[in-house]
Design an enzyme around this catalytic site. Structure first.
Site, mmCIF file in Angstrom:
data_model
loop_
_atom_site.group_PDB
_atom_site.id
_atom_site.type_symbol
_atom_site.label_atom_id
_atom_site.label_comp_id
_atom_site.label_asym_id
_atom_site.label_seq_id
_atom_site.Cartn_x
_atom_site.Cartn_y
_atom_site.Cartn_z
ATOM 1 N N ASP A 182 14.564 -2.540 0.554
ATOM 2 C CA ASP A 182 15.349 -2.898 1.728
ATOM 3 C C ASP A 182 16.200 -4.113 1.348
ATOM 4 O O ASP A 182 17.198 -3.970 0.657
ATOM 5 C CB ASP A 182 14.337 -3.163 2.858
ATOM 6 C CG ASP A 182 14.978 -3.371 4.213
ATOM 7 O OD1 ASP A 182 15.910 -2.634 4.554
ATOM 8 O OD2 ASP A 182 14.531 -4.272 4.939
ATOM 9 N N GLY B 198 15.281 -6.293 -0.773
ATOM 10 C CA GLY B 198 15.044 -6.499 -2.199
ATOM 11 C C GLY B 198 14.329 -7.808 -2.505
ATOM 12 O O GLY B 198 14.023 -8.093 -3.662
ATOM 13 N N ARG C 52 1.714 6.909 7.582
ATOM 14 C CA ARG C 52 1.925 6.965 6.132
ATOM 15 C C ARG C 52 1.608 8.357 5.602
ATOM 16 O O ARG C 52 2.101 8.757 4.543
ATOM 17 C CB ARG C 52 1.001 5.979 5.405
ATOM 18 C CG ARG C 52 1.282 4.517 5.658
ATOM 19 C CD ARG C 52 0.500 3.676 4.640
ATOM 20 N NE ARG C 52 0.320 2.296 5.028
ATOM 21 C CZ ARG C 52 1.205 1.329 4.799
ATOM 22 N NH1 ARG C 52 2.352 1.612 4.231
ATOM 23 N NH2 ARG C 52 0.955 0.093 5.158
ATOM 24 N N LEU D 171 10.686 -7.300 -3.982
ATOM 25 C CA LEU D 171 10.769 -6.740 -5.325
ATOM 26 C C LEU D 171 11.298 -7.772 -6.320
ATOM 27 O O LEU D 171 10.815 -7.866 -7.450
ATOM 28 C CB LEU D 171 11.671 -5.508 -5.306
ATOM 29 C CG LEU D 171 11.838 -4.802 -6.640
ATOM 30 C CD1 LEU D 171 10.509 -4.290 -7.156
ATOM 31 C CD2 LEU D 171 12.825 -3.662 -6.512
ATOM 32 N N ARG E 262 0.803 -1.190 0.000
ATOM 33 C CA ARG E 262 0.000 0.000 0.000
ATOM 34 C C ARG E 262 0.856 1.267 0.000
ATOM 35 O O ARG E 262 0.492 2.285 -0.565
ATOM 36 C CB ARG E 262 -0.861 0.018 1.290
ATOM 37 C CG ARG E 262 -1.976 -1.002 1.278
ATOM 38 C CD ARG E 262 -2.691 -1.025 2.609
ATOM 39 N NE ARG E 262 -2.401 -2.281 3.258
ATOM 40 C CZ ARG E 262 -2.834 -2.600 4.460
ATOM 41 N NH1 ARG E 262 -3.523 -1.733 5.169
ATOM 42 N NH2 ARG E 262 -2.567 -3.771 4.970
ATOM 43 N N GLU F 296 8.250 1.847 -6.367
ATOM 44 C CA GLU F 296 8.382 1.385 -4.976
ATOM 45 C C GLU F 296 8.662 2.547 -4.046
ATOM 46 O O GLU F 296 9.319 3.514 -4.429
ATOM 47 C CB GLU F 296 9.553 0.398 -4.870
ATOM 48 C CG GLU F 296 9.167 -1.051 -5.099
ATOM 49 C CD GLU F 296 8.421 -1.663 -3.910
ATOM 50 O OE1 GLU F 296 8.211 -0.972 -2.883
ATOM 51 O OE2 GLU F 296 8.037 -2.831 -4.018
#
Ligand code: IMP
Ligand code: MG
Length: 181
Positions: free
Chosen positions: A105, A107, A167, A110, A47, A101
């Site tokens: 961090d 990875g 956020r 991803l 999100r 993204e």
């Protein structure tokens, strides 16, 4: 600086709203330049990255479409075990895809998402991340568009959350040590 309820966990502001806006404009311009005349699709994993995406897409001065997916990561299994919980709405075959993204961090997440997308035969597939915690990287990933390299500290704001909250802070900040232990 506007005070937000719950922002007392913040240690210091790492990236101000103005600094972020300037960099987002540069990234958007670079993406537009590299994809002029292509079927550009910005894809985001829900999100946290939607905050960045919302600003980034308005800085890209070329036609584009947006699509979203969601994944959940499992603990164990050597890490990198990821399941799609919401898939993209549209096929990406032949599209020039930029995966957007908030932060990379280790990875692992991803890396998995990229392997799924690559199998769908987009014309091109590149990565744009606002933040890169590069000292934590486990898998080597090509990152075409990088906003900022950040230190190995827990960060909140501009999409990044602490247990789902913060956020909505317009800046990126570090969190007090005792809050993330
Ligand atoms: P990776 O698979 O380790 O690269 O996980 C990256 C994801 O971890 C990001 O998309 C964030 O959701 C989360 N993450 C990593 N570092 C931070 C942080 O400092 N604050 C908040 N979330 C983070
Ligand atoms: Mg994320």
């Amino acid at each position: 600086m506007t005070r937000y309820a719950g922002d007392d966990v913040i240690e210091r502001v790492l990236l101000t709203q103005e600094v972020i806006a300037e960099r987002v404009a540069e990234l958007g311009h670079a993406i537009a330049t590299d994809h002029a005349g292509h079927d550009l699709r910005l894809i985001t994993v829900l999100r946290g990255s939607v905050i960045f995406l919302a600003d980034l897409c308005r800085a890209v001065e070329t036609p584009l479409t947006l699509d979203f997916m969601a994944v959940s990561s499992f603990a164990g299994g050597g890490g990198g075990s990821v399941r799609i919980t919401k898939d993209l709405d549209d096929p990406i075959e032949g599209a020039s895809v930029v995966l957007v993204e908030d932060i990379i961090d280790t990875g692992l997440t991803l890396n998995y998402v990229l392997s799924i997308l690559r199998a769908r035969k987009p014309a091109s597939l590149s990565v744009c991340t606002l933040l890169d915690k590069d000292v934590r990287r486990i898998v080597d990933l090509p990152i075409e568009y990088r906003g900022f390299s950040v230190p190995d500290q827990f960060l909140v704001g501009y999409g990044l959350d602490l247990a789902g909250r913060l956020r909505n802070l317009p800046y990126v900040a570090t969190v007090r040590e005792d809050e993330v232990a």
